[in-house]
Design an enzyme around this catalytic site. Structure first.
Site, PDB file in Angstrom:
ATOM      1  N   ALA A  34      12.700  -7.563  -8.884  1.00  9.73           N
ATOM      2  CA  ALA A  34      13.351  -7.385  -7.590  1.00  9.73           C
ATOM      3  C   ALA A  34      13.924  -8.706  -7.092  1.00  9.73           C
ATOM      4  CB  ALA A  34      12.348  -6.838  -6.574  1.00  9.73           C
ATOM      5  N   CYS A 117       4.643  -1.406 -10.918  1.00 11.34           N
ATOM      6  CA  CYS A 117       4.677  -2.327  -9.787  1.00 11.34           C
ATOM      7  C   CYS A 117       3.311  -2.373  -9.095  1.00 11.34           C
ATOM      8  CB  CYS A 117       5.750  -1.902  -8.787  1.00 11.34           C
ATOM      9  SG  CYS A 117       5.917  -3.046  -7.409  1.00 11.34           S
TER      10      CYS A 117
END
Length: 384
Positions: A34, A117
């Site tokens: 990200a 994640c």
């Protein structure tokens, strides 16, 4: 500049990685990160070596709702092929709708699903590394995604599990294989570990033994020799590189050399690093405009300069750079002949968060059989 390395592939030792109809050589994948793996960063890495380069995480709900920021993230540079897009989601119907958009509108050639994640804002909703504990829900998501994808290959990225008492990777891998997933990537840490300690490569080996589809290994690939060692020790079909390339996009050149049997590794002087920094900033500016680009570039400065002798004042000014002209002036203050600090090659980069309790929805661990996604589970925005 290159120096000798002791570890390189022997002729014919490894084969190209197969992801659906695509052959990936060398068998190297850039991990979705990200705020990092945007198109300019992917282009920069590709300039050093081939592989499969995956986008930042895109949230299924945000894509389905046509969120403006999310749509702006789904952009690929000319020549990127295959175009790899990572999706996050916890609701089978929403994930399926997102995949249909990706496929129907020709947005990507490959879809990767995020079940790895570990950050609290994701796991507390039952997503990311928390989701594979719910086996039926995982199966429903994968089945819906693969059906929606048609001929577009779907892959999965995951962790060992929530913690050492709730390991999910073997069951999750078998479910993924049963549902037609093209390949599975395993980060050899649990969600509780975050990025602490050493990755458990033995788990990657066990998953490889359990599955027939390609298995990729992820965790602690800091230099090219690590990738060769991982593949030899685990038998995995490819490696996923994340934090190891932060501030070192030339790692992909080292990986290309290693898999080609060339025992060389890159050791750039500070002047060469400065040139790479300038190229990175230039690509960002062309992609998103100079003002946004310089803000985005700031986080990369400490990674590029890690280990080099650079004064605190100069580091601080680079961390606040606002224009390309300003960056040029600051780069000109660096000593171009300063040699590569070899010790930093094997030091962790990026996130180094230690182990901690995993945030989960209330009652999440009561049973692995629950099928319905938690209420308000879908994230509304992309990018992690």
């Amino acid at each position: 500049m290159t120096v000798a390395d002791t570890s390189a592939a022997r002729p014919g030792e490894f084969r190209p990685l197969r992801v659906g109809p695509y052959q990936v050589w060398p068998p190297v994948v850039l991990a979705p990160m990200a705020g990092i793996t945007n198109a300019p960063f992917r282009v920069l890495c590709r300039e050093y070596g081939a592989g499969l380069y995956v986008s930042e995480m895109i949230t299924s709900r945000a894509l389905v709702e046509r969120d403006e920021k999310t749509l702006s993230l789904i952009r690929f540079a000319p020549g990127e092929h295959p175009r790899s897009l990572q999706l996050y989601g916890v609701d089978p119907a929403t994930v399926a709708d997102a995949v249909k958009i990706v496929v129907g509108e020709g947005l990507a050639d490959h879809v990767d699903l995020n079940f790895g994640c570990p950050v609290p804002k994701v796991t507390r909703r039952g997503g990311g590394a928390a989701l594979p504990y719910k086996r039926n829900l995982l199966r429903d998501i994968l089945r819906a995604a693969v059906r929606a994808a048609g001929d577009v290959p779907v892959t999965v990225k995951m962790r060992k599990g929530i913690d050492e008492d709730h390991l999910t990777y073997l069951d999750a891998g078998r479910i993924a294989q049963d549902e037609g997933v093209a390949a599975v990537a395993l980060h050899g840490r649990t969600a509780a570990q975050m990025y602490d300690g050493r990755a458990d490569w033995s788990a990657i080996a066990r998953l490889k033994e359990a599955l027939d589809i390609p298995v990729l290994g992820n965790g602690d690939i800091w230099q090219a020799s690590d990738a060769i060692r991982m593949m030899r020790q685990t038998g995995c079909d490819g490696v996923v590189v994340g934090r190891g390339c932060l501030g070192r996009p030339w790692l992909f050149r080292d990986l290309a050399f290693a898999f080609a049997g060339r025992a060389e590794t890159t050791a750039p002087r500070l002047g060469e690093v400065a040139a790479t920094m300038r190229r990175h900033a230039e690509l960002l500016a062309a992609w998103m405009g100079e003002v946004r680009a310089m803000r985005d570039f700031r986080k990369h400065v400490s990674w590029y300069l890690k280990g080099f002798v650079v004064g605190n004042d100069l580091r601080a000014r680079m961390g606040m750079v606002s224009t390309l002209a300003e960056l040029d002036a600051l780069l000109g203050e660096l000593d171009p002949d300063q040699p590569w600090p070899a010790a930093v090659a094997v030091q962790p980069r990026g996130r180094q968060t230690g182990s901690r309790r995993v945030h989960l929805p209330a009652g999440w661990l009561d049973s692995p059989e629950v099928e319905a996604p938690p209420t308000e589970a879908e994230l509304a925005h992309s990018g992690g």
